[in-house]
Design an enzyme around this catalytic site. Structure first.
Site, PDB file in Angstrom:
ATOM      1  N   ASN A   9     -14.690 -59.118   6.123  1.00  0.00           N
ATOM      2  CA  ASN A   9     -16.049 -58.707   6.491  1.00  0.00           C
ATOM      3  C   ASN A   9     -16.221 -57.233   6.146  1.00  0.00           C
ATOM      4  OD1 ASN A   9     -18.546 -58.236   7.659  1.00  0.00           O
ATOM      5  ND2 ASN A   9     -17.788 -58.304   9.761  1.00  0.00           N
ATOM      6  N   LYS A  11     -18.831 -55.440   6.303  1.00  0.00           N
ATOM      7  CA  LYS A  11     -19.834 -54.775   7.139  1.00  0.00           C
ATOM      8  C   LYS A  11     -20.779 -53.944   6.252  1.00  0.00           C
ATOM      9  CE  LYS A  11     -16.819 -55.044  11.147  1.00  0.00           C
ATOM     10  NZ  LYS A  11     -16.391 -54.441  12.418  1.00  0.00           N
ATOM     11  N   HIS A  93     -21.574 -62.187  15.438  1.00  0.00           N
ATOM     12  CA  HIS A  93     -20.622 -61.081  15.486  1.00  0.00           C
ATOM     13  C   HIS A  93     -20.986 -60.154  16.646  1.00  0.00           C
ATOM     14  CE1 HIS A  93     -18.365 -57.495  14.336  1.00  0.00           C
ATOM     15  NE2 HIS A  93     -17.641 -58.273  13.554  1.00  0.00           N
ATOM     16  N   GLU A  95     -21.172 -57.106  16.946  1.00  0.00           N
ATOM     17  CA  GLU A  95     -22.098 -56.026  16.591  1.00  0.00           C
ATOM     18  C   GLU A  95     -23.531 -56.532  16.543  1.00  0.00           C
ATOM     19  OE1 GLU A  95     -18.513 -53.922  14.078  1.00  0.00           O
ATOM     20  OE2 GLU A  95     -20.144 -54.909  12.997  1.00  0.00           O
ATOM     21  N   GLU A 165     -12.891 -62.583  18.334  1.00  0.00           N
ATOM     22  CA  GLU A 165     -12.744 -61.143  18.135  1.00  0.00           C
ATOM     23  C   GLU A 165     -12.940 -60.420  19.467  1.00  0.00           C
ATOM     24  OE1 GLU A 165     -13.890 -59.775  13.828  1.00  0.00           O
ATOM     25  OE2 GLU A 165     -15.690 -60.299  14.919  1.00  0.00           O
ATOM     26  N   GLY A 171     -12.229 -52.370  15.255  1.00  0.00           N
ATOM     27  CA  GLY A 171     -12.384 -51.020  14.728  1.00  0.00           C
ATOM     28  C   GLY A 171     -11.783 -49.935  15.594  1.00  0.00           C
ATOM     29  N   SER A 210      -8.848 -55.454  14.325  1.00  0.00           N
ATOM     30  CA  SER A 210      -7.830 -54.541  13.776  1.00  0.00           C
ATOM     31  C   SER A 210      -6.646 -55.294  13.166  1.00  0.00           C
ATOM     32  CB  SER A 210      -7.350 -53.556  14.854  1.00  0.00           C
ATOM     33  OG  SER A 210      -8.432 -52.750  15.318  1.00  0.00           O
TER      34      SER A 210
END
Length: 248
Positions: A9, A11, A93, A95, A165, A171, A210
């Site tokens: 991904n 992003k 996701h 985010e 996730e 991240g 990560s």
């Protein structure tokens, strides 16, 4: 046997030249040990679709609209994504959930649009650090999957991949231990068994958070982890390919 999948991904990163270089390196490597997919930003999907048209590497989009067409300025439909060569679409996701306030109902609507187009939905779930520390991690993941578990037909699950996730590991450099990740993946598989044992046995559940070449082998060795949804490490060909090669 579930074949492992490593999905990158990107992003909101990359450029035309970077995308071309990354794809070239991935294709040159000719990975055979697992399925490979990349999720570039929207502007680079058409070129990537041409580049990957005869390749084993699958192309995915990072998001889609809940509508098929019409007056939705800035939105991109599933049919448009398929038209430029996409085979998979990310939905839910963390985010998107946190920054764009996407609800479980929106995630379901997007998933249904993807499946109706005979594409694969990669549905993301995961808890925050506060939710984990309060002992509610499994409750949150169950809630995020609940609409899909109740609304999708058994046959549709062949087009669904789940990506677990933990938000606190995205991240941040933090990674769930293999034992923590396996525990949640086993829990997710137990939820899928509520649909049918076949769905539980055949649905791929990826780990994201990560993931890097240094920890991938230990994570992927867990019985219920079927690969990874890779963020930052997917932007460097050497690191991404190292993750793919960690699969024995």
């Amino acid at each position: 046997m579930r074949r492992l999948l490593v999905a990158g991904n990107w992003k909101m990163n990359a450029s035309s030249s970077m995308a071309e270089a990354l794809l070239s390196d991935i294709l040159t490597a000719d990975i055979q040990s697992c399925d490979v997919a990349v999720f570039p930003p929207f502007p680079y999907l058409a070129a990537a679709g041409v580049r990957l048209s005869n390749a084993a590497v699958q192309l995915g989009a990072q998001n889609c609209a809940t509508a098929d067409s019409g007056a939705y300025t800035g939105e991109v439909s599933v049919a448009m994504l398929q038209d430029v060569g996409c085979q998979l679409v990310l939905v839910g996701h963390s985010e998107r959930r946190a920054l764009f306030h996407e609800t479980d109902a929106v995630v379901l609507a997007k998933t249904e649009k993807i499946l109706a187009q005979d594409m694969t939905a990669v549905v993301c779930v995961g808890e925050t650090l506060e939710q984990r520390q309060s002992g509610n991690a499994e409750l949150i993941v169950k809630q995020q999957l609940s609409a899909l578990l109740h609304q999708l037909k058994e046959a549709q699950w062949s087009q669904v991949v789940i990506a677990y996730e933990p938000v606190w590991a995205i991240g941040t450099g933090e990674t769930a231990t293999p034992e923590q990740a396996q525990q949640m993946h086993a829990f997710i598989r137990s939820l899928l068994a509520g649909v049918s044992q076949k769905v539980a046995d055949e649905t791929r559940v990826l780990y994201g958070g990560s993931v890097k070449a240094a920890n991938a082998a230990e994570l992927f060795a867990q019985p219920d982890i079927d690969g990874g949804l890779v963020g930052g490490a997917s932007l460097t060909a050497e690191e991404f390919l190292g993750i793919c090669r960690s699969i024995g």
